[in-house]
Scaffold this active site. Structure first.
Site, mmCIF file in Angstrom:
data_model
loop_
_atom_site.group_PDB
_atom_site.id
_atom_site.type_symbol
_atom_site.label_atom_id
_atom_site.label_comp_id
_atom_site.label_asym_id
_atom_site.label_seq_id
_atom_site.Cartn_x
_atom_site.Cartn_y
_atom_site.Cartn_z
ATOM 1 N N THR A 102 0.856 -1.187 0.000
ATOM 2 C CA THR A 102 0.000 0.000 0.000
ATOM 3 C C THR A 102 0.889 1.232 0.000
ATOM 4 O OG1 THR A 102 -1.657 -1.186 1.295
ATOM 5 C CG2 THR A 102 -1.856 1.219 1.172
ATOM 6 N N LYS A 177 -7.026 2.029 -3.064
ATOM 7 C CA LYS A 177 -6.649 1.392 -1.789
ATOM 8 C C LYS A 177 -6.596 2.431 -0.666
ATOM 9 C CE LYS A 177 -4.903 -1.326 1.322
ATOM 10 N NZ LYS A 177 -5.814 -2.156 2.127
ATOM 11 N N LYS A 245 -0.043 5.246 8.379
ATOM 12 C CA LYS A 245 0.589 5.584 7.084
ATOM 13 C C LYS A 245 -0.471 5.760 5.999
ATOM 14 C CE LYS A 245 1.683 2.036 4.844
ATOM 15 N NZ LYS A 245 1.081 1.076 3.912
HETATM 16 N N1 LIG Z 1 -1.303 -6.507 7.569
HETATM 17 C C1 LIG Z 1 -2.410 -6.223 6.892
HETATM 18 O O1 LIG Z 1 -3.535 -6.514 7.341
HETATM 19 C C2 LIG Z 1 -2.353 -5.561 5.557
HETATM 20 C C3 LIG Z 1 -1.254 -4.867 5.119
HETATM 21 N N2 LIG Z 1 -1.288 -4.255 3.887
HETATM 22 C C4 LIG Z 1 -0.120 -3.529 3.395
HETATM 23 O O2 LIG Z 1 0.808 -4.516 2.975
HETATM 24 C C5 LIG Z 1 2.134 -4.064 3.208
HETATM 25 C C6 LIG Z 1 2.841 -5.063 4.116
HETATM 26 O O3 LIG Z 1 2.098 -5.167 5.304
HETATM 27 P P1 LIG Z 1 2.464 -6.218 6.450
HETATM 28 O O4 LIG Z 1 2.866 -7.503 5.860
HETATM 29 O O5 LIG Z 1 1.364 -6.165 7.415
HETATM 30 O O6 LIG Z 1 3.728 -5.491 7.078
HETATM 31 P P2 LIG Z 1 4.900 -6.031 7.997
HETATM 32 O O7 LIG Z 1 5.299 -4.856 8.808
HETATM 33 O O8 LIG Z 1 4.546 -7.302 8.658
HETATM 34 O O9 LIG Z 1 6.058 -6.361 6.925
HETATM 35 C C7 LIG Z 1 6.714 -5.318 6.258
HETATM 36 C C8 LIG Z 1 7.679 -5.880 5.250
HETATM 37 O O10 LIG Z 1 8.382 -4.777 4.621
HETATM 38 C C9 LIG Z 1 9.785 -4.984 4.788
HETATM 39 N N3 LIG Z 1 10.474 -3.702 4.873
HETATM 40 C C10 LIG Z 1 10.254 -2.698 5.760
HETATM 41 N N4 LIG Z 1 11.075 -1.667 5.501
HETATM 42 C C11 LIG Z 1 11.844 -2.042 4.442
HETATM 43 C C12 LIG Z 1 12.870 -1.402 3.697
HETATM 44 N N5 LIG Z 1 13.292 -0.150 3.979
HETATM 45 N N6 LIG Z 1 13.438 -2.075 2.668
HETATM 46 C C13 LIG Z 1 13.011 -3.324 2.349
HETATM 47 N N7 LIG Z 1 12.051 -3.991 3.020
HETATM 48 C C14 LIG Z 1 11.466 -3.340 4.042
HETATM 49 C C15 LIG Z 1 9.919 -5.804 6.055
HETATM 50 O O11 LIG Z 1 11.176 -6.420 6.098
HETATM 51 P P3 LIG Z 1 11.864 -6.839 7.499
HETATM 52 O O12 LIG Z 1 11.296 -8.179 7.836
HETATM 53 O O13 LIG Z 1 13.302 -6.856 7.216
HETATM 54 O O14 LIG Z 1 11.477 -5.777 8.504
HETATM 55 C C16 LIG Z 1 8.766 -6.778 5.855
HETATM 56 O O15 LIG Z 1 9.092 -7.774 4.919
HETATM 57 C C17 LIG Z 1 1.994 -2.660 3.794
HETATM 58 O O16 LIG Z 1 2.085 -1.730 2.749
HETATM 59 C C18 LIG Z 1 0.598 -2.664 4.399
HETATM 60 O O17 LIG Z 1 0.048 -1.372 4.488
HETATM 61 C C19 LIG Z 1 -2.360 -4.365 3.056
HETATM 62 C C20 LIG Z 1 -3.460 -5.061 3.437
HETATM 63 C C21 LIG Z 1 -3.565 -5.681 4.725
HETATM 64 O O1 LIG Z 2 -4.531 -2.507 4.514
HETATM 65 C C1 LIG Z 2 -5.047 -3.273 5.324
HETATM 66 C C2 LIG Z 2 -6.398 -3.729 5.166
HETATM 67 C C3 LIG Z 2 -6.882 -4.597 6.286
HETATM 68 C C4 LIG Z 2 -8.248 -5.120 5.962
HETATM 69 O O2 LIG Z 2 -8.756 -4.903 4.857
HETATM 70 O O3 LIG Z 2 -8.814 -5.799 6.853
#
Ligand SMILES: NC(=O)C1=CN([C@@H]2O[C@H](COP(=O)(O)OP(=O)(O)OC[C@H]3O[C@@H](n4cnc5c(N)ncnc54)[C@H](OP(=O)(O)O)[C@@H]3O)[C@@H](O)[C@H]2O)C=CC1
Ligand SMILES: O=CCCC(=O)O
Length: 293
Positions: A102, A177, A245
């Site tokens: 996102t 989104k 964010k």
């Molecule tokens: N969780 C949710 O319910 C949802 C999340 N999203 C979106 O999906 C994305 C991921 O979310 P989520 O999995 O929850 O997040 P997490 O915080 O669990 O994971 C984040 C990921 O990004 C990596 N990362 C962070 N900073 C950097 C950087 N500077 N360079 C390279 N890699 C980096 C982390 O690596 P490392 O392990 O090394 O920290 C990790 O793999 C986000 O944009 C979020 O907004 C969308 C829908 C639902």
């Molecule tokens: O970006 C996160 C979305 C979480 C949700 O749709 O439940």
């Protein structure tokens, strides 16, 4: 003759990425799934389940036909592409890059233009649905960008999600989104204030939950997050820092378009407060704590 199976890659094995990559692996649709995560040790679980691992985004992209990414925020998405040994170093003619993180439109556009200039193809594919839908392959995928690549991704989208939408040129899915998550953040902010007011005025929060659940405001989010709020324990499905964010990026979109967003702006303040209270890595339901200070 059937098409040869594709080699696919996955960058970012956080809460969402690990589950999404696992579903690609489990589907059996792909010749290989190669993973990378900034903290490389987090690749080990999937490697033990059969994934290949690469040490850099460039190495993933150069060994795969299509690479998916699910990264924290715009900084992370840009770093994965533009850093030394980033995605751009592995792109060559015809390769696909699908960023499902996102992010805002400017980030997505910058990535898309760079990938395309290097001969690759780009789709943005942010998702709705959290940890459980990611595990269950039930995400809702918002796609935009290269239509041919979007179509080529349908088998992959089909195992990660329950429905995908093609919304147009790059930027449209990023905007959609952010709009969706702006609504969600405002809903969660209002819900937590209701839970706090119910409690302070001597009402049972469980009764409020039940009443909301039986009327026109019934929704899975209140039903799911209500018990966490009552127990004041917030194991992360959607980390609060990511919801903040998304509100910040949605408000910036509103600013750019001169669209008033007073409700979202107020919700953003609550999420900022919760983040300042050290709740950023907890589930976004922890915004309830902002009502308790
Ligand atoms: N969780 C949710 O319910 C949802 C999340 N999203 C979106 O999906 C994305 C991921 O979310 P989520 O999995 O929850 O997040 P997490 O915080 O669990 O994971 C984040 C990921 O990004 C990596 N990362 C962070 N900073 C950097 C950087 N500077 N360079 C390279 N890699 C980096 C982390 O690596 P490392 O392990 O090394 O920290 C990790 O793999 C986000 O944009 C979020 O907004 C969308 C829908 C639902
Ligand atoms: O970006 C996160 C979305 C979480 C949700 O749709 O439940």
């Amino acid at each position: 003759m059937a098409d040869a199976k594709l080699n696919v890659g996955f960058l970012g094995l956080g809460i969402m990425g690990e589950a999404m990559a696992r579903n690609l692996m489990k589907s059996g649709l792909f010749a290989s799934v190669t993973v990378w995560n900034r903290t490389l040790a987090k690749c080990q679980t999937l490697v033990s389940e059969g994934a290949k691992m690469a040490e850099t985004p460039a190495a993933v992209v150069s060994s795969c036909d299509i690479t998916f990414a699910m990264l924290a925020d715009p900084d992370a998405a840009l770093a994965a592409v533009f850093s030394d040994n980033g995605v751009l170093k592995g792109i060559s003619a015809g390769k696909g890059y699908v960023d499902m993180s996102t992010v805002d439109e400017a980030t997505s556009t910058k990535i898309g233009e760079a990938v395309t200039a290097a001969g690759g193809r780009f789709v943005e594919g942010p998702v709705s649905g959290s940890k459980k839908p990611a595990i269950d392959g039930q995400l809702i995928i918002m796609g935009a960008g290269d239509k041919e690549l979007y179509e080529q991704c349908q088998p992959a989208f089909g195992v990660m999600g329950k429905k995908s939408f093609y919304l147009g040129a790059t930027g449209a899915a990023a905007r959609m989104k952010l709009v969706v998550n702006m609504v969600m953040g405002a809903m969660m902010g209002a819900f937590c204030e209701g839970m706090a007011l119910a409690d302070k005025s001597g009402l049972e929060q469980s009764a409020l939950l039940e009443i909301l659940g039986l009327g026109a405001m019934a929704n899975p989010m209140f039903a799911m997050k209500g018990p966490a709020i009552m127990g004041r324990a917030y194991p992360p499905a959607f980390p609060l820092k990511h919801q903040q964010k998304d509100l910040r990026l949605a408000l910036a979109l509103g600013d750019a378009l001169n669209q008033p967003l007073p409700v979202a702006a107020a919700a953003n303040e609550s999420f900022k407060t919760a983040k300042a209270l050290g709740r950023g890595d907890e589930d976004f339901a922890a915004v309830y704590e902002a009502t308790q200070k």
